[in-house]
Write a protein that holds these residues in place. Structure first.
Motif, PDB file in Angstrom:
ATOM      1  N   LEU A 169      52.659  28.873  27.791  1.00  0.00           N
ATOM      2  CA  LEU A 169      51.753  28.324  28.693  1.00  0.00           C
ATOM      3  C   LEU A 169      50.272  27.784  28.023  1.00  0.00           C
ATOM      4  N   ALA A 170      50.186  28.928  27.423  1.00  0.00           N
ATOM      5  CA  ALA A 170      48.448  28.842  26.498  1.00  0.00           C
ATOM      6  C   ALA A 170      48.704  27.823  25.685  1.00  0.00           C
ATOM      7  N   ALA A 171      49.920  27.783  24.238  1.00  0.00           N
ATOM      8  CA  ALA A 171      50.141  26.801  23.871  1.00  0.00           C
ATOM      9  C   ALA A 171      50.104  24.879  24.377  1.00  0.00           C
ATOM     10  N   VAL A 172      50.799  25.216  25.578  1.00  0.00           N
ATOM     11  CA  VAL A 172      51.325  23.622  25.772  1.00  0.00           C
ATOM     12  C   VAL A 172      49.456  23.148  26.785  1.00  0.00           C
ATOM     13  N   ALA A 173      48.487  24.877  27.377  1.00  0.00           N
ATOM     14  CA  ALA A 173      47.575  24.123  27.656  1.00  0.00           C
ATOM     15  C   ALA A 173      46.972  23.230  26.212  1.00  0.00           C
ATOM     16  N   LEU A 174      46.681  23.675  25.459  1.00  0.00           N
ATOM     17  CA  LEU A 174      45.705  23.813  24.365  1.00  0.00           C
ATOM     18  C   LEU A 174      46.298  22.387  23.486  1.00  0.00           C
ATOM     19  N   GLY A 202      48.149  19.519  25.496  1.00  0.00           N
ATOM     20  CA  GLY A 202      47.353  18.972  26.452  1.00  0.00           C
ATOM     21  C   GLY A 202      46.143  18.473  26.042  1.00  0.00           C
ATOM     22  N   LEU A 203      45.406  19.453  25.888  1.00  0.00           N
ATOM     23  CA  LEU A 203      43.713  19.789  25.348  1.00  0.00           C
ATOM     24  C   LEU A 203      42.845  18.784  24.505  1.00  0.00           C
ATOM     25  N   ILE A 204      44.418  18.462  23.783  1.00  0.00           N
ATOM     26  CA  ILE A 204      43.469  18.630  22.385  1.00  0.00           C
ATOM     27  C   ILE A 204      43.950  16.765  22.305  1.00  0.00           C
ATOM     28  N   ARG A 205      45.223  16.562  23.041  1.00  0.00           N
ATOM     29  CA  ARG A 205      45.612  14.778  23.021  1.00  0.00           C
ATOM     30  C   ARG A 205      44.627  14.213  23.773  1.00  0.00           C
TER      31      ARG A 205
END
Length: 539
Positions: free
Chosen positions: A523-528, A530-533
């Protein structure tokens, strides 16, 4: 001509006919059919043969057989008559007259008392004629008056004259009017079946826990099928009987019914008294959460979820019976009885100590329908442990078992301390060797074993025993069925069940921690990502 006008003409025409019929006094269109009995095709009060006084049950049965010519022959072929059954699985000779239990112990030498629940007249010893058709008791199953009663000690006969029972009590059991009962016979009912089965083991609710007098007229909360103002099932609704042979057996029950629902017109020799015989193999809706419940039926008996507790109708069931404490007398040498604060007997000099329970949560075990018994003459290897009088087969891996609810009846009873075998004592009766008369185990067991044709060393001990009874009655409304948390948790109802993974019960803390770390990291990797994108998207 329009349809509306045609309907109006038809209505006025039919109304005119009805008015004309009423004006001329015609009542055919409005009259009720005459009263008629719906529980039988014959009104037995109209038979002259039954309009007479009968001196005994066998005398009446002869009159019954003058019309019902094959009935006695049919009864003679049943376990209700013979009390004898050869288990085809293990060749054990079972039936009431052969097995030993841990409540009343055994039938031999106590026939005159035990056979008050036999479907016959006169079985007091080995001389009973099982071939005599007039010995069949028609009334015990077909009485509709509620006045027919067979008393202990009369060898299956009802009282033909007023009798004091127990002697010296001042309580009078009235003589049965055989003619009146015979003129009002009908189908079997919960009352007729329950007269014996509710009181098995010597009292109301003693033996089974899921069968007692509360089922005579239960509400929906006690049993959803027998609900007296609802479905109102009788025993025969499920135990569909043919030729007087009642299906269903405590000796060879069905552990896992794979046959599904019974269909009309299709030959089906399987047991009609299982849940699946009516509800099929997928009893729940095949959508949503209910679909998941259908998966449970591969491993769990319907009764496990739908009978959350036994003895729910206000009648306590015996949970243990300790014969080793029997024989205690008052200072003046008289038998005594002790009761709890609810007026229930918890000690009787004749029988020992009891424990009772209401709203009892069953115990649970894998069960495949196979049952073996510890019989008279079987050696008991471990006299310090618990002897299983009936041993239930089943496991998680045999493909034939389900997880069933059980009442486990525990006790302590006499055994031959030298030969290391169970014994059959002569308990009931007024003769000098009966335990209830002299409170001497040696005499009582010597007499009982002699009648049973078994050896007795003369040395009496007591041994711990148990019996397991699969639970099938007192089905609760679906709203009262067990919830997920009852089993899917540590310390839940199925905590002792092995061989199957139960989410919630069998969770491993380390595995759970790793799973949460992996899930959290993902979940943290997906959120990170998305934030980078978002940060790097073109302006």
């Amino acid at each position: 001509m329009s349809a509306r006008i045609l309907r109006r003409i038809a209505t006025e025409w039919s109304g005119g006919l009805l008015l004309a019929a009423l004006l001329v006094g015609g009542s055919a269109l409005a009259s009720e059919p005459p009263p008629v009995r719906l529980d039988s095709t014959a009104d037995h009060s109209k038979y002259k043969e039954l309009q007479q006084e009968f001196a005994s049950g066998p005398e009446l049965t002869k009159v019954c057989l003058s019309c019902h010519t094959e009935a006695a022959k049919q009864v003679h072929r049943t376990k209700h008559w013979t009390w004898d059954f050869l288990n085809p699985e293990n060749q054990q000779r079972l039936g009431k007259k052969n097995v030993i239990n841990n409540f009343c112990i055994s039938v031999p030498s106590n026939y005159a008392f035990c056979t008050s629940c036999h479907v016959g007249y006169g079985w007091k010893d080995a001389s009973f004629d099982f071939t005599a058709e007039e010995n069949v008791d028609c009334l015990v199953c077909h009485d509709t008056t509620g006045s027919y009663r067979k008393l202990p000690g009369l060898a299956g006969h009802p009282p033909y004259k007023d009798v004091e029972i127990p002697p010296g009590s001042g309580k009078i059991a009235k003589a049965v009017d055989l003619s009146r009962v015979a003129q009002k016979v009908g189908k079997t009912s919960r009352d007729t079946c329950g007269a014996c089965h509710f009181f098995g083991g010597g009292g109301d609710g003693v033996k089974h826990g899921d069968m007692d007098s509360s089922l005579a007229s239960p509400d929906k909360e006690v049993d959803v099928h027998m609900d007296a103002t609802g479905l109102d099932f009788t025993c025969g609704t499920c135990h569909k009987t043919a030729s007087h042979d009642v299906p269903g057996s405590r000796y060879t029950p069905v552990g896992k019914d794979k046959g599904g629902a019974h269909m009309r017109g299709k030959e089906d020799k399987s047991n009609p008294a299982t849940c699946q015989a009516c509800h099929g193999l997928s009893p729940h809706k095949d959508s949503g959460m209910a679909a998941k419940l259908n998966h449970h039926t591969d491993k769990i008996a319907c009764q496990t979820c739908h009978i959350p507790a036994i003895a729910r109708g206000g009648v306590a069931t015996k949970m243990s019976w300790d014969w080793s404490t029997a024989g205690r007398l008052t200072p003046d040498g008289k038998p005594m009885i002790k009761k709890d604060d609810k007026g229930r007997v918890i000690y009787d000099s004749k029988k020992g100590d009891f424990t009772l329970g209401e709203n009892v949560v069953p115990e649970y075990a894998w069960f495949n329908g196979k049952v073996s018994y510890t019989l008279l003459g079987d050696k008991i290897e471990n006299i310090e442990g618990v002897t299983h009088i009936n041993k239930l087969g089943g496991s998680a891996t045999d493909g034939e078992s389900l997880i069933w609810p059980m009442k486990v009846f525990r006790g302590a009873q006499p055994f031959d301390a030298v030969n290391k075998t169970l014994v059959t004592p002569h308990t009931a009766g007024n003769d000098d060797t009966a335990y209830w008369k002299n409170f001497g185990w040696e005499k009582a067991i010597e007499t009982g074993m002699k009648v049973a044709g078994a050896d007795f060393s003369g040395k009496v001990g007591f041994i711990k025993t148990d019996m397991s009874w699969p639970i099938t009655h007192m089905v609760a409304p679906k709203e009262k069925a067990l919830g997920c948390s009852e089993c899917h948790t540590r310390g839940g109802r199925l905590d002792a069940i092995d061989g199957v993974y139960i989410p919630g019960r069998d969770a491993n803390r380390l595995v759970n921690l790793i799973g949460w770390i992996v899930a959290g990291g993902t979940l943290a990797a997906v959120a990170l990502h998305g934030l980078i994108r978002i940060v790097r998207r073109p302006r």
